[in-house]
Design an enzyme around this catalytic site. Structure first.
Site, PDB file in Angstrom:
ATOM      1  N   MET A  22       0.852  -1.186   0.000  1.00 17.70           N
ATOM      2  CA  MET A  22       0.000   0.000   0.000  1.00 17.70           C
ATOM      3  C   MET A  22       0.892   1.243   0.000  1.00 17.70           C
ATOM      4  O   MET A  22       2.023   1.195   0.499  1.00 17.70           O
ATOM      5  CB  MET A  22      -0.900  -0.020   1.225  1.00 17.70           C
ATOM      6  CG  MET A  22      -1.906  -1.157   1.127  1.00 17.70           C
ATOM      7  SD  MET A  22      -2.786  -1.417   2.635  1.00 17.70           S
ATOM      8  CE  MET A  22      -4.235  -0.506   2.285  1.00 17.70           C
ATOM      9  N   SER A  24       2.411   2.548  -2.395  1.00 14.97           N
ATOM     10  CA  SER A  24       3.600   2.429  -3.245  1.00 14.97           C
ATOM     11  C   SER A  24       3.397   3.075  -4.614  1.00 14.97           C
ATOM     12  O   SER A  24       4.337   3.122  -5.414  1.00 14.97           O
ATOM     13  CB  SER A  24       3.958   0.946  -3.421  1.00 14.97           C
ATOM     14  OG  SER A  24       2.908   0.266  -4.081  1.00 14.97           O
ATOM     15  N   GLY A  25       2.190   3.551  -4.895  1.00 15.25           N
ATOM     16  CA  GLY A  25       1.959   4.227  -6.177  1.00 15.25           C
ATOM     17  C   GLY A  25       1.521   3.300  -7.298  1.00 15.25           C
ATOM     18  O   GLY A  25       1.634   3.656  -8.465  1.00 15.25           O
ATOM     19  N   THR A  27      -1.581   2.308  -8.217  1.00 19.45           N
ATOM     20  CA  THR A  27      -2.718   2.821  -8.978  1.00 19.45           C
ATOM     21  C   THR A  27      -2.305   4.024  -9.812  1.00 19.45           C
ATOM     22  O   THR A  27      -2.754   4.170 -10.954  1.00 19.45           O
ATOM     23  CB  THR A  27      -3.876   3.169  -8.028  1.00 19.45           C
ATOM     24  OG1 THR A  27      -4.247   1.983  -7.330  1.00 19.45           O
ATOM     25  CG2 THR A  27      -5.081   3.682  -8.792  1.00 19.45           C
ATOM     26  N   GLU A  93      -6.787  -3.097  -8.048  1.00 14.22           N
ATOM     27  CA  GLU A  93      -7.063  -3.896  -6.838  1.00 14.22           C
ATOM     28  C   GLU A  93      -7.274  -5.365  -7.190  1.00 14.22           C
ATOM     29  O   GLU A  93      -8.176  -6.028  -6.663  1.00 14.22           O
ATOM     30  CB  GLU A  93      -8.301  -3.350  -6.096  1.00 14.22           C
ATOM     31  CG  GLU A  93      -8.199  -1.893  -5.682  1.00 14.22           C
ATOM     32  CD  GLU A  93      -7.284  -1.641  -4.484  1.00 14.22           C
ATOM     33  OE1 GLU A  93      -6.705  -2.618  -3.949  1.00 14.22           O
ATOM     34  OE2 GLU A  93      -7.139  -0.469  -4.109  1.00 14.22           O
ATOM     35  N   CYS A 181       9.385  -1.407   5.970  1.00 13.98           N
ATOM     36  CA  CYS A 181      10.416  -2.268   5.383  1.00 13.98           C
ATOM     37  C   CYS A 181      10.329  -3.645   6.059  1.00 13.98           C
ATOM     38  O   CYS A 181       9.594  -3.838   7.025  1.00 13.98           O
ATOM     39  CB  CYS A 181      11.797  -1.657   5.583  1.00 13.98           C
ATOM     40  SG  CYS A 181      12.331  -1.669   7.301  1.00 13.98           S
TER      41      CYS A 181
HETATM   42 ZN    ZN Z   1      11.860   0.341   8.322  1.00 14.84          ZN
END
Ligand code: ZN
Length: 195
Positions: A22, A24-25, A27, A93, A181
């Site tokens: 989510m 992360s760009g 769409t 999605e 991360c």
């Molecule tokens: Zn981190």
């Protein structure tokens, strides 16, 4: 940056997947490619699973409000039915679609359609999500996009859930998830287990 291969010369179709966590760009990247296809005068249709009603019934809407009209469908088979005479199919999605989606995308590509899929590659527990793994295996082109870990600033590839619950489908994302991360994600999961 992804550049379209031979858009106007190719006789056969292909599958592109844009995946990531989510924020992360995904769409935004899907919309960028679809807008370019429209500039190239290609006939474009966009679908999303009916489950995703976060913002607006009939639009693919990304977080930066750069949106494009889409059709909500209840099953992957409906995409086949609704894409006759279409050159480019976008699917947003895609992780929420049924397991029939990879075969549907194969059928479209075989008919000559360029299929562009955006979806979450992992759920909030770090498990491969729905039909995305099979789509990654079948795709000609894969783009993995990353968010930034809000804990440490590294590249994030996990969606960490901040609220309780086991349901894979939890919408209203901004409040409920944060990008993390690998290390910060694992830290969060183990702290959660100790509670
Ligand atoms: Zn981190």
């Amino acid at each position: 940056m992804f550049l379209e291969p031979n858009v106007n010369n190719s006789k056969t179709g292909w599958i592109e997947v844009v995946c990531g966590s989510m924020f992360s760009g995904k769409t935004e990247e899907l919309i960028r490619r679809l807008k370019r296809a429209k500039i190239a005068n290609l006939k474009v249709e966009i679908f999303k699973p009916m489950i995703d009603t976060r913002y607006h019934e009939s639009e693919v809407v990304s977080h930066d409000a750069n949106s494009i009209m889409s059709t909500p469908v209840s099953s992957s088979q409906n995409i086949l039915l609704l894409s006759s005479d279409v050159q480019v199919v976008g699917i947003d999605e895609a992780q929420f679609f049924d397991d029939g989606l990879p075969e549907v995308c194969d059928r479209l590509a075989e008919k000559g359609v360029r299929v562009i899929i955006a979806g979450l590659d992992m759920d909030f527990m770090g498990r491969p999500f729905g039909p995305i793994p099979a789509l990654l295996a079948k795709a000609e082109y894969i783009t993995k996009v990353h968010a930034i870990c809000v804990r440490c600033g590294a590249l994030a590839n996990h969606s960490y859930r901040l609220v309780e619950g086991d349901s894979k489908v939890l919408l209203g994302e901004k409040e409920s998830y944060e990008p993390r991360c690998r290390e910060c994600f694992n830290k969060g999961i183990s702290e959660h287990k100790q509670k």
